[in-house]
Scaffold this motif. Structure first.
Motif, short mmCIF file in Angstrom:
data_model
loop_
_atom_site.label_atom_id
_atom_site.label_comp_id
_atom_site.label_asym_id
_atom_site.label_seq_id
_atom_site.Cartn_x
_atom_site.Cartn_y
_atom_site.Cartn_z
N ALA A 80 0.80 -1.14 -0.18
CA ALA A 80 -0.03 -0.02 0.10
C ALA A 80 0.84 1.08 0.02
N VAL A 81 2.18 1.04 0.53
CA VAL A 81 3.07 2.50 0.56
C VAL A 81 4.09 2.30 -0.15
N LEU A 82 4.82 1.01 -0.30
CA LEU A 82 6.07 0.96 -1.01
C LEU A 82 6.30 1.50 -2.35
N PRO A 83 5.30 1.35 -3.25
CA PRO A 83 5.49 1.63 -4.71
C PRO A 83 5.36 3.37 -4.69
N ALA A 84 5.07 3.98 -3.76
CA ALA A 84 5.09 5.34 -3.58
C ALA A 84 6.59 5.63 -3.12
N LEU A 85 7.24 4.92 -2.39
CA LEU A 85 8.41 5.16 -1.46
C LEU A 85 9.46 4.90 -2.73
N ARG A 86 9.21 4.05 -3.38
CA ARG A 86 10.42 3.20 -4.37
C ARG A 86 10.77 4.59 -5.44
N LEU A 87 9.93 5.13 -5.87
CA LEU A 87 10.33 6.28 -6.74
C LEU A 87 11.39 7.13 -5.95
N SER A 88 11.35 7.50 -4.77
CA SER A 88 12.28 8.14 -4.08
C SER A 88 13.55 7.67 -3.84
N TYR A 89 13.29 6.25 -3.71
CA TYR A 89 14.67 5.69 -3.64
C TYR A 89 15.27 5.40 -4.90
N SER A 90 14.63 5.16 -6.16
CA SER A 90 15.23 4.72 -7.49
C SER A 90 15.80 6.10 -7.77
N TYR A 91 15.63 7.18 -7.27
CA TYR A 91 16.24 8.54 -7.89
C TYR A 91 17.37 8.88 -7.05
N LEU A 92 17.58 8.07 -6.15
CA LEU A 92 18.76 8.39 -5.14
C LEU A 92 20.04 8.11 -6.22
N PRO A 93 21.08 9.08 -5.99
CA PRO A 93 22.42 8.52 -6.76
C PRO A 93 23.09 7.19 -6.09
N SER A 94 23.75 6.72 -6.90
CA SER A 94 24.09 5.37 -6.16
C SER A 94 24.91 5.31 -5.04
N HIS A 95 25.50 6.33 -4.50
CA HIS A 95 26.32 6.26 -3.43
C HIS A 95 25.13 6.46 -2.24
N LEU A 96 24.33 7.03 -2.46
CA LEU A 96 23.19 7.34 -1.44
C LEU A 96 22.39 6.00 -1.18
N LYS A 97 22.12 5.25 -2.28
CA LYS A 97 21.38 3.93 -2.32
C LYS A 97 22.09 2.93 -1.45
N ARG A 98 23.36 2.73 -1.44
CA ARG A 98 24.17 2.08 -0.57
C ARG A 98 24.12 2.37 0.65
N CYS A 99 24.30 3.65 0.85
CA CYS A 99 24.24 3.98 2.43
C CYS A 99 22.67 3.78 3.03
N PHE A 100 21.87 4.10 2.08
CA PHE A 100 20.40 3.92 2.65
C PHE A 100 20.04 2.30 2.83
N SER A 101 20.71 1.50 2.05
CA SER A 101 20.54 0.28 2.03
C SER A 101 21.20 -0.36 3.13
N TYR A 102 22.27 -0.07 3.83
CA TYR A 102 22.92 -0.60 4.58
C TYR A 102 22.10 -0.09 6.22
N CYS A 103 21.30 0.91 6.12
CA CYS A 103 20.58 0.99 7.49
C CYS A 103 19.65 0.04 7.53
N SER A 104 19.62 -1.00 6.71
CA SER A 104 18.47 -2.13 7.08
C SER A 104 19.00 -2.87 8.24
N ILE A 105 20.25 -2.67 8.44
CA ILE A 105 20.63 -3.62 9.96
C ILE A 105 19.95 -2.83 11.10
#
Length: 887
Positions: A405-430
């Motif tokens: 219900a919410v992730l499709p709307a959030l995915r767009l914000s993630y997909s437009y992050l530059p690559s270095h921020l994608k990695r940093c954000f993904s790491y926060c899944s810990i």
């Protein structure tokens, strides 16, 4: 029911965008001989930077490119029989894979087999990083030990195996070959990528009967729109920004405002334009012109369009809505704003955006931030008509929401992050849901994992990390915590779901005390500690042989027990660890085998009962961070710790360490040293540590022999990044006037004058007879906090009244002070009662405590007075003080 917004299902209004974009570019160029390798690599590294876009793995690959192009690494490869032909073969395979990645990226969302193929490719990239890091580490080891004849580690004891490196590289190439072959089975094609479904531009139309719970917010913003006094400081254009993540209802709120009858009557001209991701100033300007002008030319010349727009809005009261603005470039947005500056007073622009940076670039005078889950709630309640069902939703936990219900709307914000921020954000899944984290520690973790780009300018790596953090914060992926500590941050539960989604099995966050099997591909692990963590709980973690992060999280207990078998048997097997945290475990000794963790960058032993560090720690040449705070049993650091030339952060606060190592000055990369203990042998050797930042606390100042020695050893004035300085003398020296000793301490304090960038200063147990005038120099324009305590020999206070930014002042246990007069207020000899500015012009809190001999407090006689902004005055345990207080 404030959280409700729309009954329209979100799935019908949002399109699914790519979650994880993986792109491979040129790894290594062909070369006729190893001798030309360095030049070729440098050229291809530059090309790779241009070819790799904003994909998730592009930043990882750039690290590989840089490492391969390093002169040191190339020379090492060339001189130690590493198979050069394998590197060329690796390059060819990666090029082949790269050709089909666009197609694979588009198909991985709906095709699990393609997703698995992409994950395997990511594993290969991780393994290649490990191999190259091992090569670079061995090169570093040989350089350090060859230059140190006293090194306790013999070069012959190195575990570096050239044949093993060649075999592992060959295995990586073979796996890549299988990946290349599988592309045909999966139907992946070169240069083909299924395009995401088109996002329709927004319009100004809205069905208000479908909107609930917006009345209060809407009325607040309508008042702002109707007011003629909402202006920025530098022009008459009032910009109101509505900021929030995708799915928060920014556009809906703007539509409600745009169609409000009161708003329609207030403005002569109105226009709505959907700016969207692709910033096109010509299209935006033409759209606005078409909305407000009955006739306009068909020109595509931006200059002519802006001139026409300026003429049309001149002296008119207008309302412009710019919906879905992504571009954060202030120069681009200033260009959009310029034609509107000639509008009538009361004109407004409403901007909706996902980033606070856009609001700042548009010079918004008011920013309204929307909560994340509004649209998800609206979608959830779409089919619920009974009051009981709505109450069930109201009392349910937010993480019970359906993710779709919410992730499709959030995915767009993630997909437009530059690559270095994608990695940093993904790491926060810990981090689990509602986990509070501090910016400084997260940046250190990013640094340890190699997620921060090496700065090409004079920026320090810590500043790069801070910039990344602020970017994620501005995009609402992080938010300030309201749970426990205001200085901490959290991720919204739904943003946390997004991080878990994009990281997949590469990052595991265990939230219970059960025994879990960790997938082999897992690289990052965090878990909740028990009061007793037995070996059996971790047995199955061995399955993940390439783990990089081992991060326990404390919740219920201050101290935890960890099976010694974990330290002796398990940790040595995790030879690829970058991050190892054992904080708050009852650990007395670390095994020598920790010295085998050659990739380790981050070691946190804070709050343990460790008595000493094993000498083998000094062989961890990649270490950047050592946290030892609150290790109360720790009395000394290893003598060869100077070998850790990459060390950037060393914290020994609240330990029993008696003195710093004699060669502390060799830590030229050290950036943060919260505590420094002056020893009788090593003295105060901070002169070479020019890059120190943050706060520095120095104990046992009295071990410095003279002011001349302190001046030569410190160069405190050069430490421009320090913002806090705490000076502790031995309390025994502060008890009596000791003549020459007191004068010597005053000389030492003179030599310790810090850089004027300092923000906080504390001095305790100073034994001199008087303070130094530099403490009150108005050039210390950033100083906001000052504390003086137990300086019992001083008979007067320093001249602090003209420090322009001082907000908090605390003075205690100054038994030698009997009178406070003009010397407290003015700096230097040029005292005048006609001083233009009042003394202590910014002071908000003033505290005097335990001043047992203080009798009089005299006014300064300044025409403008003193303490104009004082909010709190606390005078405690001052029994001799009589008379009136200053006004």
């Amino acid at each position: 029911m404030k959280i409700l917004e729309s009954k329209v299902p979100l799935s019908s209004r949002s399109c699914i965008f790519s979650i994880l974009k993986i792109s491979i570019s040129v790894l290594l160029t062909s070369s006729s001989s190893p001798d030309s390798l360095l030049i070729s690599l440098a050229r291809e590294t530059e090309m790779a930077g241009a070819l790799v876009g904003g994909a998730f793995l592009s930043a990882s690959l750039q690290v590989l490119f840089d490492r391969l192009a390093s002169r040191d690494v190339v020379n090492f490869i060339r001189g130690h029989k590493l198979d050069y032909a394998l590197l060329k073969k690796l390059k060819r395979k990666l090029l082949t894979v790269h050709a089909v990645l666009d197609d694979a990226e588009a198909k991985q969302i709906s095709n699990p087999a393609v997703k698995e193929w992409m994950d395997e490719l990511k594993v290969v990239v991780y393994d290649a990083e490990d191999v190259l890091d091992e090569i670079a580490t061995e090169d570093l080891r040989r350089k350090i030990e060859s230059g140190d004849s006293d090194s306790q580690t013999s070069m012959s004891m190195s575990t570096f195996d050239v044949q093993s490196i060649n075999c592992r590289t060959e295995e990586i190439v073979n796996r890549l070959e299988d990946i290349v072959q599988d592309r045909h089975v999966l139907g992946l094609k070169e240069g083909v990528g299924e395009k995401s479904a088109q996002r329709w531009p927004s319009t100004s139309l809205v069905d208000e009967s479908q909107i609930y719970g917006r009345d209060e917010i809407k009325e607040e913003l309508v008042r702002l729109l109707l007011s003629d006094y909402v202006r920025s400081t530098d022009d008459a254009l009032g910009v109101i920004s509505i900021v929030g993540m995708g799915g928060t209802g920014k556009t809906t709120l703007a539509q409600l405002l745009y169609n409000d009858p009161r708003v329609k009557e207030c403005f002569h001209l109105k226009a709505w334009v959907c700016v969207s991701e692709e910033f096109d100033p010509i299209r935006v300007t033409k759209t606005i012109l078409e909305a407000i002008s009955p006739s306009m030319s068909n020109t595509t010349d931006l200059n002519l369009l802006q001139v026409q727009l300026k003429e049309r809005v001149n002296m008119k009261k207008f309302l412009i809505v710019m919906d879905d603005v992504w571009n954060e470039d202030s120069s681009d947005l200033d260009m959009l704003r310029t034609p509107f500056l000639v509008g009538a007073n009361g004109s407004k622009i409403i901007v909706t955006t996902r980033s606070t940076n856009v609001a700042s670039a548009m010079r918004a005078v008011h920013t309204h931030c929307l909560p994340l889950a509004i649209k998800a709630m609206g979608s959830l309640l779409h089919s619920k008509v009974e009051a009981r069902e709505w109450n069930d939703v109201l009392s349910s936990e937010l993480w019970d929401l359906p993710k779709d219900a919410v992730l499709p709307a959030l995915r767009l914000s993630y997909s437009y992050l530059p690559s270095h921020l994608k990695r940093c954000f993904s790491y926060c899944s810990i981090f689990p849901k509602d986990y509070e984290f501090r910016k400084e520690k997260l940046v250190l973790l990013w640094m340890a994992e190699g997620l921060l780009d090496q700065p090409k300018s004079k920026k320090r790596l810590e500043e790069v990390g801070d910039l990344y953090f602020q970017e994620l914060l501005s995009k609402s992926l992080f938010q300030n915590s309201t749970i426990t500590f205001k200085s901490c941050f959290v991720m919204h539960n739904l943003v946390n779901d997004l991080a878990q989604l994009v990281s997949g099995e590469f990052s595991i966050c265990l939230e219970d005390d059960k025994i879990h099997s960790v997938p082999e591909k897992t690289r990052h692990l965090s878990y909740l500690t028990n009061q007793f963590d037995v070996y059996e709980r971790f047995e199955r973690i061995v399955e993940s042989k390439c783990l990089r992060t081992f991060l326990p999280r404390c919740k219920y207990f201050k101290y935890h027990r960890l099976s010694n078998r974990v330290l002796q048997n398990l940790l040595p097997e995790m030879k690829y660890l970058r991050v190892l945290c054992l904080s708050n475990y009852i650990i007395i000794n670390l095994p020598d085998s920790i010295g085998k963790l050659k990739h380790l960058r981050f070691l946190d032993l804070s709050g343990t009962m460790i008595r000493e560090l094993p000498k083998s720690v000094c062989n961890l040449y990649n270490l950047q961070t050592i946290m030892l705070s609150q290790c109360e049993q720790l009395v000394e650091l290893p003598s060869m710790i100077e070998n850790l030339i990459n060390l950037r952060y060393l914290d020994i606060s609240h330990t029993s360490v008696k003195e710093m190592p004699s060669n502390i000055c060799k830590f030229k990369n050290l950036r943060s040293l919260p505590t420094f203990v002056v020893g009788q042998n090593c003295g105060l050797r901070l002169g070479e540590l020019r890059e120190l930042s943050g706060s520095l606390t120095i104990f046992k100042r009295d071990n410095v022999m003279s002011g001349e020695d302190a001046l030569e050893a410190n160069n405190m004035k050069d430490k421009q990044y320090l913002d806090g300085l705490n000076l502790y003398w031995n309390y025994k020296n502060a008890s009596d006037d000791q003549g020459d000793v007191a004068q010597n301490e005053r000389d030492i304090l003179r030599s310790l004058q810090p850089h004027t960038n300092l923000k906080r200063l504390s001095i305790y147990y100073f034994g001199g007879l008087s303070f130094l005038d530099w403490m009150g120099d108005p050039l210390f324009s950033n100083l906001v906090f000052l504390e003086l305590g137990n300086c019992k020999n001083c008979t007067s206070l320093p001249p602090l009244g003209q420090l322009p930014s001082l907000k908090h002042l605390s003075i205690s246990r100054m038994k030698g002070v009997e009178r406070v007069g003009s010397e407290f207020y003015h700096y230097g000899n040029a005292y005048s009662s006609n001083t233009i500015k009042p003394y202590f012009s910014s002071l908000q809190t003033l505290r005097f405590d335990d001043m047992t001999n203080w009798e009089k407090w005299l006014c300064c006689g300044c025409r403008r007075g003193e303490f104009p902004r004082l909010e709190e005055l606390d005078i405690s345990h001052c029994p001799q003080l009589t008379g009136k207080l200053p006004k």
